[in-house]
Structures are given as structure tokens and as C-alpha cells.
Design an enzyme around this catalytic site. Structure first.
Site, PDB file in Angstrom:
ATOM      1  N   LYS A  22     -26.817  36.525  24.732  1.00 15.75           N
ATOM      2  CA  LYS A  22     -27.090  35.116  24.440  1.00 15.75           C
ATOM      3  C   LYS A  22     -25.836  34.419  23.911  1.00 15.75           C
ATOM      4  O   LYS A  22     -25.511  33.312  24.331  1.00 15.75           O
ATOM      5  CB  LYS A  22     -28.206  35.012  23.389  1.00 15.75           C
ATOM      6  CG  LYS A  22     -28.360  33.615  22.806  1.00 15.75           C
ATOM      7  CD  LYS A  22     -29.464  33.538  21.795  1.00 15.75           C
ATOM      8  CE  LYS A  22     -29.026  33.634  20.367  1.00 15.75           C
ATOM      9  NZ  LYS A  22     -28.278  32.468  19.876  1.00 15.75           N
ATOM     10  N   ASN A  23     -25.146  35.055  23.002  1.00 18.60           N
ATOM     11  CA  ASN A  23     -24.024  34.372  22.355  1.00 18.60           C
ATOM     12  C   ASN A  23     -22.777  34.291  23.234  1.00 18.60           C
ATOM     13  O   ASN A  23     -21.796  33.661  22.856  1.00 18.60           O
ATOM     14  CB  ASN A  23     -23.689  35.024  21.011  1.00 18.60           C
ATOM     15  CG  ASN A  23     -24.772  34.744  19.980  1.00 18.60           C
ATOM     16  OD1 ASN A  23     -25.670  33.940  20.227  1.00 18.60           O
ATOM     17  ND2 ASN A  23     -24.697  35.402  18.837  1.00 18.60           N
ATOM     18  N   CYS A 116     -30.349  24.421   9.747  1.00 20.01           N
ATOM     19  CA  CYS A 116     -31.285  25.137  10.609  1.00 20.01           C
ATOM     20  C   CYS A 116     -31.970  26.188   9.771  1.00 20.01           C
ATOM     21  O   CYS A 116     -31.824  26.202   8.552  1.00 20.01           O
ATOM     22  CB  CYS A 116     -30.565  25.761  11.787  1.00 20.01           C
ATOM     23  SG  CYS A 116     -29.618  27.197  11.312  1.00 20.01           S
ATOM     24  N   ARG A 121     -25.546  24.360   8.361  1.00 21.20           N
ATOM     25  CA  ARG A 121     -24.631  24.862   9.400  1.00 21.20           C
ATOM     26  C   ARG A 121     -23.522  23.838   9.587  1.00 21.20           C
ATOM     27  O   ARG A 121     -23.545  23.028  10.510  1.00 21.20           O
ATOM     28  CB  ARG A 121     -25.380  25.087  10.721  1.00 21.20           C
ATOM     29  CG  ARG A 121     -26.472  26.148  10.672  1.00 21.20           C
ATOM     30  CD  ARG A 121     -25.952  27.566  10.604  1.00 21.20           C
ATOM     31  NE  ARG A 121     -25.413  28.076  11.823  1.00 21.20           N
ATOM     32  CZ  ARG A 121     -26.076  28.827  12.694  1.00 21.20           C
ATOM     33  NH1 ARG A 121     -27.321  29.126  12.487  1.00 21.20           N
ATOM     34  NH2 ARG A 121     -25.479  29.283  13.783  1.00 21.20           N
ATOM     35  N   ASP A 305     -26.393  39.170  12.569  1.00 21.28           N
ATOM     36  CA  ASP A 305     -27.523  39.058  13.496  1.00 21.28           C
ATOM     37  C   ASP A 305     -28.319  40.353  13.635  1.00 21.28           C
ATOM     38  O   ASP A 305     -29.371  40.356  14.276  1.00 21.28           O
ATOM     39  CB  ASP A 305     -27.019  38.624  14.890  1.00 21.28           C
ATOM     40  CG  ASP A 305     -26.673  37.142  14.927  1.00 21.28           C
ATOM     41  OD1 ASP A 305     -26.880  36.449  13.923  1.00 21.28           O
ATOM     42  OD2 ASP A 305     -26.179  36.687  15.979  1.00 21.28           O
ATOM     43  N   ARG A 397     -36.000  32.367  21.966  1.00 20.16           N
ATOM     44  CA  ARG A 397     -34.641  31.803  22.032  1.00 20.16           C
ATOM     45  C   ARG A 397     -33.624  32.882  22.411  1.00 20.16           C
ATOM     46  O   ARG A 397     -32.584  32.566  22.981  1.00 20.16           O
ATOM     47  CB  ARG A 397     -34.230  31.232  20.665  1.00 20.16           C
ATOM     48  CG  ARG A 397     -34.823  29.876  20.337  1.00 20.16           C
ATOM     49  CD  ARG A 397     -34.207  29.350  19.055  1.00 20.16           C
ATOM     50  NE  ARG A 397     -32.784  29.579  19.082  1.00 20.16           N
ATOM     51  CZ  ARG A 397     -32.052  30.072  18.076  1.00 20.16           C
ATOM     52  NH1 ARG A 397     -32.610  30.349  16.927  1.00 20.16           N
ATOM     53  NH2 ARG A 397     -30.764  30.275  18.206  1.00 20.16           N
TER      54      ARG A 397
HETATM   55  C1  UD1 Z   1     -22.453  32.502  15.951  1.00 17.33           C
HETATM   56  C2  UD1 Z   1     -23.663  33.062  16.642  1.00 17.33           C
HETATM   57  C3  UD1 Z   1     -24.712  33.475  15.618  1.00 17.33           C
HETATM   58  C4  UD1 Z   1     -24.105  34.438  14.611  1.00 17.33           C
HETATM   59  C5  UD1 Z   1     -22.833  33.853  14.010  1.00 17.33           C
HETATM   60  C6  UD1 Z   1     -22.096  34.827  13.089  1.00 17.33           C
HETATM   61  C7  UD1 Z   1     -23.705  31.849  18.728  1.00 17.33           C
HETATM   62  C8  UD1 Z   1     -24.414  30.871  19.608  1.00 17.33           C
HETATM   63  N1  UD1 Z   1     -24.231  32.055  17.521  1.00 17.33           N
HETATM   64  O1  UD1 Z   1     -22.884  31.332  15.256  1.00 17.33           O
HETATM   65  O2  UD1 Z   1     -25.787  34.111  16.305  1.00 17.33           O
HETATM   66  O3  UD1 Z   1     -25.045  34.645  13.581  1.00 17.33           O
HETATM   67  O4  UD1 Z   1     -21.915  33.473  15.056  1.00 17.33           O
HETATM   68  O5  UD1 Z   1     -21.787  35.999  13.763  1.00 17.33           O
HETATM   69  O6  UD1 Z   1     -22.721  32.463  19.121  1.00 17.33           O
HETATM   70  N2  UD1 Z   1     -18.958  27.675   9.037  1.00 17.33           N
HETATM   71  C9  UD1 Z   1     -18.396  26.650   8.324  1.00 17.33           C
HETATM   72  N3  UD1 Z   1     -17.833  25.604   9.013  1.00 17.33           N
HETATM   73  C10 UD1 Z   1     -17.808  25.557  10.364  1.00 17.33           C
HETATM   74  C11 UD1 Z   1     -18.382  26.620  11.090  1.00 17.33           C
HETATM   75  C12 UD1 Z   1     -18.958  27.673  10.402  1.00 17.33           C
HETATM   76  O7  UD1 Z   1     -18.408  26.656   7.110  1.00 17.33           O
HETATM   77  O8  UD1 Z   1     -17.262  24.582  10.924  1.00 17.33           O
HETATM   78  C13 UD1 Z   1     -19.610  28.810   8.313  1.00 17.33           C
HETATM   79  C14 UD1 Z   1     -21.108  28.877   8.607  1.00 17.33           C
HETATM   80  O9  UD1 Z   1     -21.829  28.015   7.767  1.00 17.33           O
HETATM   81  C15 UD1 Z   1     -21.412  30.322   8.365  1.00 17.33           C
HETATM   82  C16 UD1 Z   1     -20.133  31.033   8.801  1.00 17.33           C
HETATM   83  O10 UD1 Z   1     -19.112  30.031   8.823  1.00 17.33           O
HETATM   84  O11 UD1 Z   1     -21.619  30.547   6.988  1.00 17.33           O
HETATM   85  C17 UD1 Z   1     -20.236  31.707  10.148  1.00 17.33           C
HETATM   86  O12 UD1 Z   1     -20.512  30.755  11.133  1.00 17.33           O
HETATM   87  P1  UD1 Z   1     -19.982  30.891  12.625  1.00 17.33           P
HETATM   88  O13 UD1 Z   1     -19.175  32.121  12.797  1.00 17.33           O
HETATM   89  O14 UD1 Z   1     -19.384  29.575  13.013  1.00 17.33           O
HETATM   90  O15 UD1 Z   1     -21.330  31.073  13.398  1.00 17.33           O
HETATM   91  P2  UD1 Z   1     -21.825  30.306  14.682  1.00 17.33           P
HETATM   92  O16 UD1 Z   1     -20.709  30.153  15.658  1.00 17.33           O
HETATM   93  O17 UD1 Z   1     -22.585  29.088  14.274  1.00 17.33           O
END
Ligand code: UD1
Length: 416
Positions: A22-23, A116, A121, A305, A397
């Protein structure tokens, strides 16, 4: 409303093929926007999140057609550069279209994603990176508007190795003038898969899997195809399901090294896990012991995850298992539901302590989020009696036919 009805305690035996990740598929569908033409993505799992991404592509004027496990995207007709609130709400990861829309069309408007199930997020790192590449970003009426007549390759340092921010930067940098160097980049296998796809499109990108990813902007090719890597989190889910029951299960179509921390934990719990080239074989007598603390970290650390699923496996393990959740603030929402089955779990901030109990007993429960829902399924497989799980839209999902796969290896599970 559908529910999953699970009669626990059955032995699991047989082979299960793991779906595409999925990711990986979500950023790769977004990347197909970069190509002014047709691209075919194979091994696309049937998930509501993939449907949501296809809806976004269609909203933007592109076509996305499924034929079996392949989705063909044609982005020649790209005619809009916005993602409305409804689609953003349907899938928070829609933010991954931002970099590709901006690169291809010079503009992108996105309704702000908000929080979410896993807590707030933020997308500050995504926006910082796009600004570095030359985007002008404003916020208006709950939307962010990004504009860039021209993106320029730059050095982008991420203060945290965010998966989504790394991907968005790679997508925007693919059509930028010059070279972008992303430091403190995420190292997840899905970044590597995005790199492979971008290379197929003709982008000179390297470094995925290390903290430095380099992207040289270029003119993109179309008429290419790519196959999505196996879903390591789905594989972790089936391993945990096999661990809690008496089982002898082979997972096929996996990349074992992507699951190193998960298989280590499951071995510590007393299961025999053997890796082949593209297989994982697990046998369990269903009597588990507590593993060393499970501490979630960016890859190659233990994946957030897979935390809920391993917690579900630890519920009847002898001893106490400590969990430390370092990635998401709100990732213990499944705990209240697990307690309804008889689990003994204490939470203090980021730490959850699970003390193994003799038995769990089936009860009606509700999935609170995607992986929390998977944890309920695993707990139910190891419980006595019948568990009814509602809130299946969360599970749908991310899992392509979870109940069919589990039933094919002997679980007593049905969707009603
Ligand atoms: C992706 C995965 C999700 C997984 C996560 C961590 C997808 C579609 N989803 O989510 O399943 O749980 O990686 O392995 O690939 N953060 C910030 N600012 C930002 C972006 C992130 O502070 O601009 C923080 C988030 O709040 C969180 C952490 O960084 O605490 C990790 O987030 P991130 O690695 O960005 O996860 P996703 O890409 O949203």
C-alpha cells in the site's frame, strides 16, 4: 454495515501470497502524473486507498483503469491541479500528490489534511522542502496553494526522516532544473520502490535506502511499466496471526530483509521463522513468551505500522512486553478494544506494558484505525469463542482480502 466474525483457536496451515505494498502504490500512482502519457503499475493491491488515489487521478483529468492486478494510468489529459476537501478527507495520504502536481503543472491546491486516527499529521516538512525547491506557498480558506513557474534543484535537509516528505521532494525534484540532494531522507523500502519507478521514467535518482537521496531533474518518459514491491506490513500481520495460533504457514512473494526487525521479535517470542529468497516460513505452537521491548523507529528500526499487530501477538505471551511508540502520538487506540477481549495493558505516555494472560475471550469490538483493526483480527484468532469486529472500512484501506487469505489457511473467519 459489515462485520468480521472470527471463531478463535483454529490451527493455521498452508501458503499465503502477500499483496503489493500500500505505501508504495500511493506515491507511485502520484508519480505517474509526472509522465505525459501512459504507465502501467502491476501488483496493485485492491484497497480503498488505491481507489481513492484513482479517484484523485480522475478528478485531475487523468484516467486510471484496473485490469486484474494492474492499474494503467494515462495522465495526458491532466486538466486541473487541485484536490478537494472530500478526497483529502477520504485519504490523508493524498498529500503525496502535491509534489507531482506542482512539478507537472506549476501549481497545486490542496485542502489541508488536518489530523487523523493516529493524531495530528503535520505537513510542515513537505512544505519546507517544496519551498526550498522554489515553490511559493500560501494558505487560504483551509487550503494551501503552491505555485512555482520553475522548480530548481537544491539541497533539502529534513529535520526528521519523514516518509511522505521524502517522497514529495523526490517527485517535485524529478522535473526541477538541476540536482536536488535530500539529506536525512527516510530509508523505508517504499522509498527504494519509488526510486525504481522514477528511474524507469528516466529520472536519474540514487541513494534510496541511505539517508541521502540525489535526484537530477529531467524530461520524463512515458509508456513504461513497474511492479510494486511486496507489502512488508501485510506480511508482518500474517506472521503475527500465525504466531498466536498453532501454525505452519509459508508466506510467498515477500522480501524477507524488509521484515528483519519483525521476524526477530517473532523469533524471540518462540516461533521458528525461516527466510527463503522470496518466502518466509513460520511455525508456532501458539505458546509464546514476551520479546525484548518493541521500540518503533524510522526504518531500519521497528515499523510503527507493525506495532499493534505484535502487541496483539504479545497478549497471551508469558511475561511482560514493553512497547515504546516513537512515531505517532495516538497509536494506542486499539488498546481499549483489546482489553475488551481480556488483555492486560497499561499505558503511560509513549509506553505500553502488556502482561500476558492465560486466555482471551471473544467479544464485540470496533476497529479504530487500519493497523489497530488488524491487531483485533490477530487477537481474535488467538481468543476463545467468537469475536465480532466492526469498523471494517479502516481494515479495507490497507488489506486486500484479509479474511479470504486467512480463511484459505484455516482460520474460521467470515464477513457478514
Ligand atoms: C508513512 C506511511 C505510514 C507509516 C509512516 C511511518 C504512507 C502512505 N504512509 O506515513 O503508514 O506509519 O510513514 O512509517 O506511506 N511529520 C512531521 N511533519 C511532516 C511530516 C511528518 O512532523 O511534515 C511527523 C509525523 O507527524 C509523524 C512522523 O513525522 O510523527 C512520521 O511521519 P511520516 O514518516 O511523514 O509518515 P507518513 O509519510 O505520513
Amino acid at each position: 454495515m459489515s462485520i468480521l466474525k472470527i471463531n478463535g483457536g483454529r490451527e493455521l496451515r498452508g501458503r499465503a501470497r502477500i499483496q503489493g505494498a500500500k505505501n508504495s502504490v500511493l506515491p507511485i500512482l502520484a508519480a505517474s502524473l509526472l509522465a505525459d502519457g501512459e504507465t502501467v503499475i502491476h501488483n496493485c493491491p485492491k484497497l480503498s486507498d488505491v481507489e481513492a488515489a484513482s479517484k484523485i487521478l480522475k478528478h485531475l483529468g487523468c484516467s486510471a483503469k484496473r485490469d486484474g492486478d494492474a492499474v494503467t494510468v494515462n495522465s495526458t489529459g491532466l486538466s486541473r491541479l487541485d484536490i478537494p476537501h472530500g478526497l483529502m478527507r477520504e485519504m490523508r495520504s493524498s498529500v503525496i500528490f502535491l509534489g507531482a502536481m506542482l512539478a507537472r503543472g506549476g501549481e497545486a491546491t490542496l485542502s489541508l489534511p488536518g489530523g487523523c486516527e493516529l493524531g495530528p499529521r503535520p505537513i510542515d516538512l513537505h512544505l519546507m522542502a517544496l519551498r526550498e525547491l522554489g515553490a511559493d506557498i500560501t494558505e487560504e480558506g483551509g487550503s494551501i496553494i503552491c505555485r512555482a513557474s520553475r522548480l530548481r534543484g537544491r539541497r533539502v535537509n529534513l529535520s526528521f526522516p519523514s516518509v511522505g516528505a521524502t517522497e514529495n521532494t523526490m517527485l517535485a525534484a524529478s522535473l526541477a532544473d538541476g540536482t536536488t540532494i535530500i539529506t536525512n531522507a527516510a530509508r523505508e523500502p517504499e522509498i527504494w520502490d519509488l526510486q525504481s519507478y522514477l528511474r524507469t521514467l528516466g529520472v536519474n535518482v540514487s541513494g534510496a535506502g541511505t539517508p541521502t537521496v540525489t535526484v537530477e531533474g529531467t524530461k520524463i518518459r512515458a509508456d513504461v511499466s513497474h511492479s510494486i514491491i511486496p507489502d512488508r506490513i501485510a506480511a508482518a500481520t500474517y506472521l503475527a496471526a500465525a504466531a498466536v495460533t498453532k501454525s505452519e504457514v509459508e508466506l510467498t512473494g515477500v522480501i524477507p530483509k524488509h521484515l528483519a526487525t519483525v521476524t526477530e521479535a517473532i523469533r524471540e517470542m518462540g516461533c521458528d521463522v525461516r527466510s527463503g529468497r522470496e518466502t518466509l516460513h513460520i511455525s508456532s505452537d501458539g505458546r509464546l513468551r514476551a520479546p525484548k521491548p518493541i521500540v518503533t523507529e524510522p526504518h531500519p528500526g521497528f515499523p510503527t505500522d507493525a506495532q499493534p499487530q505484535i502487541m496483539a501477538a504479545a497478549l497471551r505471551a508469558r511475561g511482560t512486553t514493553a512497547f515504546v511508540e516513537n512515531i505517532f502520538e495516538n497509536r494506542y487506540r486499539h488498546v481499549g478494544e483489546l482489553r475488551r477481549l481480556g488483555a492486560e495493558i497499561k499505558i503511560e505516555g509513549r509506553v505500553a506494558m502488556v502482561t500476558g494472560v492465560e486466555k482471551l475471550t471473544g467479544a464485540p469490538v470496533t476497529a479504530t484505525d487500519l493497523r489497530g483493526g488488524a491487531a483485533l483480527v490477530i487477537a481474535a484468532l488467538g481468543a476463545e469463542g467468537v469475536t465480532e469486529i466492526s469498523g471494517l472500512h479502516h481494515i479495507d484501506r490497507g488489506y486486500d482480502g484479509l479474511e479470504n487469505t486467512l480463511r484459505s489457511i484455516g482460520a474460521d473467519i467470515e464477513r457478514i
